[in-house]
Design a protein around this motif. Structure first.
Motif, PDB file in Angstrom:
ATOM      1  N   ARG A  58      70.496 -23.189 -30.268  1.00  0.00           N
ATOM      2  CA  ARG A  58      70.502 -21.246 -30.304  1.00  0.00           C
ATOM      3  C   ARG A  58      71.708 -20.846 -31.815  1.00  0.00           C
ATOM      4  O   ARG A  58      72.906 -22.359 -32.038  1.00  0.00           O
ATOM      5  CB  ARG A  58      71.150 -21.373 -28.812  1.00  0.00           C
ATOM      6  N   ARG A  94      73.152  -8.283 -31.522  1.00  0.00           N
ATOM      7  CA  ARG A  94      73.306  -9.228 -32.295  1.00  0.00           C
ATOM      8  C   ARG A  94      74.606  -9.639 -32.286  1.00  0.00           C
ATOM      9  O   ARG A  94      75.027 -10.962 -32.529  1.00  0.00           O
ATOM     10  CB  ARG A  94      72.179  -9.726 -33.562  1.00  0.00           C
ATOM     11  N   ARG A 103      64.961 -10.594 -29.953  1.00  0.00           N
ATOM     12  CA  ARG A 103      63.421 -11.384 -30.375  1.00  0.00           C
ATOM     13  C   ARG A 103      62.719 -10.307 -30.745  1.00  0.00           C
ATOM     14  O   ARG A 103      61.694 -10.559 -31.677  1.00  0.00           O
ATOM     15  CB  ARG A 103      62.814 -12.660 -29.647  1.00  0.00           C
ATOM     16  N   GLN A 104      62.593  -9.101 -30.160  1.00  0.00           N
ATOM     17  CA  GLN A 104      61.867  -8.861 -29.626  1.00  0.00           C
ATOM     18  C   GLN A 104      61.690  -6.897 -30.895  1.00  0.00           C
ATOM     19  O   GLN A 104      61.611  -6.648 -31.332  1.00  0.00           O
ATOM     20  CB  GLN A 104      61.776  -7.441 -28.983  1.00  0.00           C
ATOM     21  N   SER A 131      60.943 -22.437 -28.414  1.00  0.00           N
ATOM     22  CA  SER A 131      61.104 -21.449 -28.823  1.00  0.00           C
ATOM     23  C   SER A 131      59.304 -20.847 -28.041  1.00  0.00           C
ATOM     24  O   SER A 131      59.391 -19.029 -28.476  1.00  0.00           O
ATOM     25  CB  SER A 131      60.132 -21.342 -30.414  1.00  0.00           C
ATOM     26  N   ARG A 164      68.456 -12.259 -25.576  1.00  0.00           N
ATOM     27  CA  ARG A 164      67.487 -12.841 -27.239  1.00  0.00           C
ATOM     28  C   ARG A 164      66.335 -12.943 -26.926  1.00  0.00           C
ATOM     29  O   ARG A 164      65.931 -12.630 -28.061  1.00  0.00           O
ATOM     30  CB  ARG A 164      67.847 -14.409 -26.712  1.00  0.00           C
ATOM     31  N   GLU A 165      65.636 -12.407 -25.349  1.00  0.00           N
ATOM     32  CA  GLU A 165      64.176 -11.602 -25.232  1.00  0.00           C
ATOM     33  C   GLU A 165      64.581 -10.621 -26.313  1.00  0.00           C
ATOM     34  O   GLU A 165      63.162 -10.097 -27.102  1.00  0.00           O
ATOM     35  CB  GLU A 165      63.800 -11.274 -24.094  1.00  0.00           C
ATOM     36  N   SER A 178      60.690 -21.648 -23.438  1.00  0.00           N
ATOM     37  CA  SER A 178      62.340 -21.860 -23.693  1.00  0.00           C
ATOM     38  C   SER A 178      62.459 -22.245 -22.087  1.00  0.00           C
ATOM     39  O   SER A 178      64.170 -22.378 -22.062  1.00  0.00           O
ATOM     40  CB  SER A 178      62.369 -19.981 -22.477  1.00  0.00           C
TER      41      SER A 178
END
Ligand code: ADP
Ligand code: AMP
Length: 222
Positions: A160, A50, A40-41, A131, A36-37, A134
């Motif tokens: 989520r 994804r 996000r990045q 958000s 997930r990190e 975490s």
């Protein structure tokens, strides 16, 4: 110690893993959080993961193993780690054995959180994650003081994308078909596999996990 926290999605691995990590002073390596990190990045790894994550399918083993190798190489993980959401396939379990063996380490225990499917579906429909920091909440079981706002950092709480009922059902199928068989590998290779009822209040589950690890340590020393 090197401990695997095993169980279906929503069993409480993240909740319990964070408490255990604090108790033992070792990091939690949670592959779902790492993915997930990356998402996000917007890294290439995140982009690759994804579609699998949105569909509730497993991300390919090579992607996961690259992340875990890097996490295990860190200074923080020298004294061991708690693996959360990993391994999820037999290939991942065998690769983890090889990685640890090369470091002169081994899995000390596999702790299995057992929770019925109907409880999981309700828990995941109520899960909210900050958000900002975490932190994990539950609108039914562990709500924040103010709706949708994190008690700890004031960040916005979000559901989520993969916690919708259809994807949760698929994630449960994937767990039964591809991940649960990993337990047989640990049993076959003589690692302690300890089952703990996960459908109890958080502190009670934590005590049961800590007691299980104490029992394993006493046996190792004796
Ligand atoms: P996992 O990491 O296994 O997917 P989480 O730790 O994120 O599971 O827990 C899933 C949801 O259930 C979260 O909203 C969490 O707050 C809640 N939860 C975790 N443990 C318990 C428990 N023992 N009783 C009730 N709710 C729980
Ligand atoms: P989790 O946060 O553990 O519920 O994982 C969320 C999603 O990330 C899963 O449904 C998978 O798509 C992916 N994922 C996390 N860990 C792994 C893993 N060890 N192997 C394959 N896919 C994973």
């Amino acid at each position: 110690m090197n401990v695997i926290l095993f169980g279906p999605p929503g069993a409480g691995k993240g909740t319990q893993g964070a408490l255990l990590a604090e108790r033992l002073g070792i990091p939690r390596i949670a592959t779902g959080d790492l993915l997930r990190e990356a998402l996000r990045q917007g890294t290439p790894l995140g982009q690759q993961a994804r579609t699998y994550m949105e569909a509730g399918e497993l991300v390919p083993d090579d992607v996961i193993l690259g992340m875990v190798r890097e996490a295990l190489d860190s200074e923080a993980a020298r004294g061991g780690a708690i693996f959360d959401g990993f391994p999820r396939t037999l290939a991942q379990a065998e690769a983890l054995d090889d990685l640890l063996r090369a470091m002169g380490r081994d899995i000390d225990a596999v702790l299995v959180l057992e929770v019925p499917d109907d409880v999981i579906v309700k828990r995941l429909s109520g899960r909210r994650t900050c958000s900002g920091c975490s932190a994990v909440y539950n609108i039914y079981y562990d709500p924040p003081r103010t709706a949708d706002v994190c008690d700890r950092c004031g960040g916005v709480l979000v559901a989520r994308a993969d916690d919708n009922e259809e994807t949760v059902r698929r994630r449960l199928e994937v767990f039964r078909e591809q991940t649960e068989p990993v337990l047989a590998h640990y049993q076959r290779t003589g690692r302690p596999v300890i089952r703990v009822p996960g459908d109890r209040p958080v502190p009670e589950v934590q005590d049961a996990l800590a007691n299980a690890l104490d029992a394993v340590s006493r046996k190792t020393v004796a």
